[in-house]
Enzyme design. Structure first.
Site, short mmCIF file in Angstrom:
data_model
loop_
_atom_site.label_atom_id
_atom_site.label_comp_id
_atom_site.label_asym_id
_atom_site.label_seq_id
_atom_site.Cartn_x
_atom_site.Cartn_y
_atom_site.Cartn_z
N ASN A 176 0.87 -1.18 0.00
CA ASN A 176 0.00 0.00 0.00
C ASN A 176 0.91 1.23 0.00
O ASN A 176 1.54 1.54 1.00
CB ASN A 176 -0.89 -0.04 1.26
N LYS A 191 0.10 4.19 0.00
CA LYS A 191 -0.54 5.32 0.70
C LYS A 191 -0.33 6.59 -0.14
O LYS A 191 -0.30 6.51 -1.38
CB LYS A 191 0.00 5.44 2.13
N HIS A 217 -9.78 1.18 5.05
CA HIS A 217 -8.51 1.35 5.75
C HIS A 217 -8.70 2.33 6.91
O HIS A 217 -9.37 3.35 6.77
CB HIS A 217 -7.43 1.88 4.80
N GLU A 270 -6.90 4.50 8.20
CA GLU A 270 -6.47 5.89 7.99
C GLU A 270 -7.57 6.71 7.32
O GLU A 270 -7.68 7.91 7.54
CB GLU A 270 -5.16 5.92 7.17
N GLU A 309 -5.72 -5.56 10.38
CA GLU A 309 -4.73 -4.51 10.61
C GLU A 309 -5.05 -3.81 11.93
O GLU A 309 -5.83 -2.84 11.94
CB GLU A 309 -4.81 -3.45 9.50
N GLY A 359 2.15 1.66 11.27
CA GLY A 359 3.09 2.77 11.37
C GLY A 359 3.84 2.80 12.70
O GLY A 359 4.38 3.84 13.08
N SER A 387 3.11 -2.82 10.44
CA SER A 387 4.55 -2.94 10.72
C SER A 387 5.18 -4.23 10.21
O SER A 387 6.04 -4.82 10.87
CB SER A 387 4.83 -2.77 12.21
P1 13P Z 1 2.90 -0.04 7.86
O1 13P Z 1 3.34 -1.31 7.21
O2 13P Z 1 3.69 1.14 7.47
O3 13P Z 1 2.76 -0.20 9.37
O4 13P Z 1 1.42 0.27 7.33
C1 13P Z 1 0.49 -0.75 7.35
C2 13P Z 1 -0.69 -0.37 6.57
O5 13P Z 1 -1.44 0.50 6.97
C3 13P Z 1 -0.89 -1.02 5.28
O6 13P Z 1 -2.15 -0.75 4.75
#
Ligand code: 13P
Length: 254
Positions: free
Chosen positions: A12, A14, A98, A100, A170, A176, A214
Site C-alpha cells: 500500500n 498510501k 482502511h 487511515e 490490521e 506505522g 509494521s
Molecule cells: P505499515 O506497514 O507502514 O505499518 O502500514 C500498514 C498499513 O497500513 C498497510 O495498509
C-alpha cells in the site's frame, strides 16, 4: 488474481510517490520481483499514478490496485473516483475501510459495505481492512469491533459477497509503529474472523486473510507462518524496493 495456494503480498503506497519516483520504483519492482511467480503480488497506488502503473507493470507478475473507491458509479460526486474509472486502467484490487480513511474521513461501516459491494460488482477484488484501536484492545473488545465491521457487509449483502475477497487484519495500534502484533494475537483474530465468515459462507475456502501493521523484512516469515494467515499487507516496507524484494524472497518458499 487470487489463488488459495499462493501467499498474498500487497503493498500500500498510501500517499507517496511522484512521476519521477514511480518511474524507477515500478521498473525496479517489475524487474526484481519477476522471480516470484509463487506469490500473488499487488501494489496499491494513488489514483493519479494508475496509468503509469498500468503502463510499466503490464505483462509483469505484479498486479496493481487502488486504495479507495466511490460507493456510487457515476454522478455529481465532486472529487470521487468510481469503480468503472479505475477498471479502465485494469485495476484488480481495491482497499476498502482502511483505518487511515475511517479516522480522517469518518467512513461508516455502511459506507464501507457499499464500497465493498461496488468493487465486487465491477469484478475487482475487495481488500477489506478490519481491526481495533489500542483502547478497544485494552478493553478486550477487539473481537466485537472486528465482528461489527464484517457483519455490516454480511447483513447488507449476504454471505456470497465474501467469495473471492481478502480481509486484512490490521490492528490500528500496529500500523506505522515499531512492532507488529504478536503471533498469538494475530492467530486468535484470524481464527475468529474465519469462524465468523465460515459459518456464513458456504464456499469457505474462498476468503483469504492477510495481516497488516509494521510488516518488514525481519518479521515477514514469522507472520506468514501463523496459522490462518494467507499473506501480508505492508505500508512503509513496500516503498523500499530492496525491502520489498527481501520480503518476497523470504516468504516465497513457505
Ligand atoms: P505499515 O506497514 O507502514 O505499518 O502500514 C500498514 C498499513 O497500513 C498497510 O495498509
Amino acid at each position: 488474481m487470487k489463488t488459495k495456494s499462493k501467499k498474498i503480498v500487497i503493498g500500500n503506497m498510501k500517499m507517496h510517490g511522484s512521476l519521477d519516483f514511480n518511474e524507477s520504483y515500478f521498473k525496479s519492482l517489475k524487474q526484481k520481483l519477476s522471480l516470484f511467480n509463487e506469490l500473488s503480488i499487488t501494489l496499491c497506488v494513488p489514483y493519479p499514478y494508475l496509468f503509469q502503473a498500468q503502463k510499466i507493470l503490464m505483462g509483469s507478475n505484479i498486479h496493481w490496485g487502488c486504495q479507495n473507491v466511490a460507493k456510487e458509479l457515476e454522478g455529481p460526486f465532486t472529487g470521487e473516483v468510481s469503480a468503472s474509472m479505475i477498471k479502465d486502467f485494469q485495476c484488480e484490487l481495491v482497499i476498502v475501510g482502511h483505518s487511515e480513511r475511517n479516522t480522517a474521513y469518518c467512513e461508516s461501516d455502511e459506507n464501507i459495505a457499499e464500497k465493498f459491494n461496488m468493487i465486487k460488482k465491477n469484478n475487482m477484488t475487495p481488500l477489506l481492512c478490519v481491526g481495533e484501536n489500542l483502547i478497544e484492545r485494552e478493553a478486550g473488545i477487539m473481537e466485537k469491533v472486528v465482528s461489527e465491521q464484517i457483519k455490516t457487509i454480511l447483513d447488507l449483502y449476504g454471505q456470497d459477497i465474501f467469495k473471492g475477497s481478502i480481509i486484512a487484519y490490521e490492528p490500528i495500534w500496529a500500523i506505522g509503529s515499531d512492532s507488529a502484533a504478536s503471533p498469538e494475537q494475530i492467530e486468535k483474530m484470524c481464527e475468529f474472523i474465519k469462524q465468523l465468515i465460515y459459518s456464513n459462507v458456504t464456499d469457505n475456502d474462498d476468503v483469504n486473510i492477510v495481516y497488516g501493521g509494521s510488516v518488514n523484512a525481519k518479521n515477514a516469515v514469522q507472520l506468514c507462518e501463523i496459522n490462518g494467515v494467507d499473506g501480508i499487507l505492508m505500508g512503509r516496507a513496500s516503498l523500499d524496493v530492496n525491502e520489498f524484494y527481501e520480503i518476497c524472497n523470504s516468504i516465497h518458499k513457505i
